[in-house]
Scaffold this motif. Structure first.
Motif, short mmCIF file in Angstrom:
data_model
loop_
_atom_site.label_atom_id
_atom_site.label_comp_id
_atom_site.label_asym_id
_atom_site.label_seq_id
_atom_site.Cartn_x
_atom_site.Cartn_y
_atom_site.Cartn_z
N GLY A 214 -0.48 0.39 -0.74
CA GLY A 214 0.22 -0.48 0.20
C GLY A 214 -0.22 -1.93 0.09
N GLU A 215 -1.46 -2.16 -0.37
CA GLU A 215 -1.92 -3.54 -0.56
C GLU A 215 -1.10 -4.21 -1.66
OE1 GLU A 215 -3.82 -4.53 1.62
OE2 GLU A 215 -4.77 -2.70 2.38
N LEU A 216 -0.82 -3.47 -2.73
CA LEU A 216 0.02 -4.00 -3.79
C LEU A 216 1.45 -4.20 -3.32
CD1 LEU A 216 0.49 -4.82 -6.72
CD2 LEU A 216 0.73 -2.40 -7.30
N VAL A 217 1.94 -3.27 -2.49
CA VAL A 217 3.29 -3.39 -1.94
C VAL A 217 3.40 -4.67 -1.11
CG1 VAL A 217 4.92 -2.39 -0.29
CG2 VAL A 217 3.79 -0.93 -1.97
N ARG A 218 2.39 -4.94 -0.31
CA ARG A 218 2.41 -6.14 0.52
C ARG A 218 2.47 -7.40 -0.34
NH1 ARG A 218 -2.06 -7.06 5.10
NH2 ARG A 218 -3.25 -5.96 3.52
N ALA A 219 1.67 -7.43 -1.39
CA ALA A 219 1.70 -8.59 -2.29
C ALA A 219 3.06 -8.72 -2.96
CB ALA A 219 0.59 -8.46 -3.33
N LEU A 220 3.65 -7.61 -3.38
CA LEU A 220 4.96 -7.64 -4.02
C LEU A 220 6.03 -8.11 -3.05
CD1 LEU A 220 4.85 -4.35 -6.12
CD2 LEU A 220 4.84 -6.69 -7.00
N MET A 221 5.92 -7.69 -1.79
CA MET A 221 6.90 -8.14 -0.79
C MET A 221 6.83 -9.65 -0.61
SD MET A 221 8.88 -5.80 0.57
CE MET A 221 9.31 -6.47 2.18
N LEU A 222 5.62 -10.19 -0.59
CA LEU A 222 5.48 -11.64 -0.50
C LEU A 222 6.13 -12.32 -1.70
CD1 LEU A 222 1.77 -12.03 0.68
CD2 LEU A 222 3.79 -12.77 1.93
N THR A 223 5.94 -11.75 -2.87
CA THR A 223 6.49 -12.34 -4.09
C THR A 223 8.01 -12.26 -4.11
OG1 THR A 223 4.50 -11.78 -5.35
CG2 THR A 223 6.50 -12.16 -6.61
N ILE A 224 8.55 -11.09 -3.74
CA ILE A 224 10.00 -10.88 -3.82
C ILE A 224 10.74 -11.68 -2.75
CG2 ILE A 224 11.84 -9.17 -3.59
CD1 ILE A 224 9.86 -7.10 -4.73
N ALA B 273 14.76 0.58 -3.56
CA ALA B 273 14.87 0.70 -5.02
C ALA B 273 14.23 -0.50 -5.71
CB ALA B 273 16.34 0.83 -5.42
N GLU B 274 14.50 -1.70 -5.18
CA GLU B 274 13.94 -2.90 -5.79
C GLU B 274 12.42 -2.91 -5.67
OE1 GLU B 274 14.26 -7.80 -5.49
OE2 GLU B 274 15.49 -6.51 -4.20
N LEU B 275 11.92 -2.54 -4.51
CA LEU B 275 10.48 -2.52 -4.30
C LEU B 275 9.82 -1.45 -5.19
CD1 LEU B 275 8.07 -3.67 -2.77
CD2 LEU B 275 8.52 -2.02 -0.95
N ALA B 276 10.46 -0.28 -5.28
CA ALA B 276 9.90 0.79 -6.12
C ALA B 276 9.87 0.38 -7.58
CB ALA B 276 10.74 2.07 -5.94
N ALA B 277 10.91 -0.33 -8.02
CA ALA B 277 10.94 -0.79 -9.41
C ALA B 277 9.83 -1.80 -9.68
CB ALA B 277 12.31 -1.41 -9.72
N ALA B 278 9.63 -2.72 -8.72
CA ALA B 278 8.56 -3.71 -8.88
C ALA B 278 7.19 -3.03 -8.86
CB ALA B 278 8.65 -4.74 -7.76
N LEU B 279 7.05 -2.00 -8.03
CA LEU B 279 5.77 -1.29 -7.95
C LEU B 279 5.49 -0.55 -9.25
CD1 LEU B 279 3.40 -0.49 -6.16
CD2 LEU B 279 4.74 1.43 -5.32
N ARG B 280 6.52 0.04 -9.85
CA ARG B 280 6.32 0.75 -11.12
C ARG B 280 5.94 -0.21 -12.23
NH1 ARG B 280 10.93 3.74 -9.42
NH2 ARG B 280 12.27 2.35 -10.63
N ARG B 281 6.49 -1.42 -12.18
CA ARG B 281 6.16 -2.39 -13.23
C ARG B 281 4.74 -2.88 -13.14
NH1 ARG B 281 11.36 -4.48 -11.91
NH2 ARG B 281 10.39 -6.11 -10.63
#
Length: 268
Positions: free
Chosen positions: A31-41, A258-266
């Motif tokens: 979830g820490e990575l998800v939070r950072a990705l949400m900020l980025t996206i 879907a967009e968040l999951a794709a970013a998380l997989r990358r």
């Protein structure tokens, strides 16, 4: 913690709740990575800056835990194993925070110090560590002054004060004959227990930590069933509210699952 990132990036708390909800359903604190990705996206914040913010907030959390640890030490005799673990962990986090602040306000000196400390290591490892540290530098731009750092520390302490109040209310609701600082002891034991990445939502780990914390109050004569019920309620209420809030936000957010999951997989 919610307020800490709100302050450093000027964002609302919904992005943070998505990260917390992700921690509830994903293992290893992803979830820490998800939070950072949400900020980025959603905000266009560079990923390096977003990750630095998450790291900084976690370090500020440890500063707040250190404050609570000092308060508890003054009023309650913690068992030696818990006391020693905290006394070892807190200085490490404080040193990490000091180094990040050194990078912010004395960048050249901090990098030279790090290079000196890394000198005994192989050149390839030294180069990798220095590259990683330099990637964090843009994220430190969110702290523009010592005053902003002090305010972030104060707001982080305020956020933890609300968590203490929540614990205290649950103790009262259960009618446990515990002292006022029981909520602080719960925060300390649980906080250190869930620091290590574990199961989604800290299931099992959280409950064992709560039961262990309540077991420290031997004079209360709490039964194992009562402690287990308390652990389920105190964790379950947070788990359900945070997860529902995070999922609800994702349903109306321009960033889809879907967009968040794709970013998380990358990035994972």
């Amino acid at each position: 913690e919610l307020i800490g990132i709100f302050f450093t990036h000027g964002l609302g708390s919904d992005i943070n709740v998505v990260g917390f909800a992700a921690n509830n359903v994903l293992p290893l604190r992803l979830g820490e990575l998800v939070r950072a990705l949400m900020l980025t996206i959603t905000e266009g914040v560079p990923l390096g800056s977003a990750v630095t913010t998450v790291v900084l907030v976690r370090l500020l959390d440890m500063v707040a835990l250190g404050t609570m640890f000092v308060v508890v030490l003054a009023v309650f005799p913690l068992p030696p194993n818990i006391r020693h673990a905290a006394m070892m962990a807190i200085p490490i986090y404080l040193l990490a925070l000091a180094f990040l602040l050194g990078l912010k306000f004395r960048e050249e000196e901090a990098l030279k110090l790090l290079e000196a400390l890394l000198r005994p290591l192989p050149a390839k490892i030294r180069a990798g560590v220095m590259k990683l540290v330099r990637a964090f530098l843009p994220g430190l731009e969110s702290l523009r002054s010592a005053w902003e750092l002090a305010l972030a520390v104060a707001l982080t302490h305020l956020a933890w004060a609300f968590i203490f109040a929540y614990n205290a209310l649950v103790v009262i609701a259960f009618g446990f004959p515990l002292p006022w600082y029981a909520g602080l002891v719960l925060i300390l034991v649980v906080g250190f227990a869930i620091t290590i990445p574990s199961s989604p939502g800290y299931l099992g780990v959280y409950h064992l930590a709560v039961i262990a914390a309540l077991g420290l109050f031997t004079g209360a004569n709490l039964t194992e069933d009562a402690k287990t019920a308390f652990a389920i309620v105190v964790h379950g209420a947070q788990f359900l509210v945070t997860t529902a809030w995070g999922i609800g936000y994702m349903l109306v957010s321009p960033v889809g699952f879907a967009e968040l999951a794709a970013a998380l997989r990358r990035r994972a």
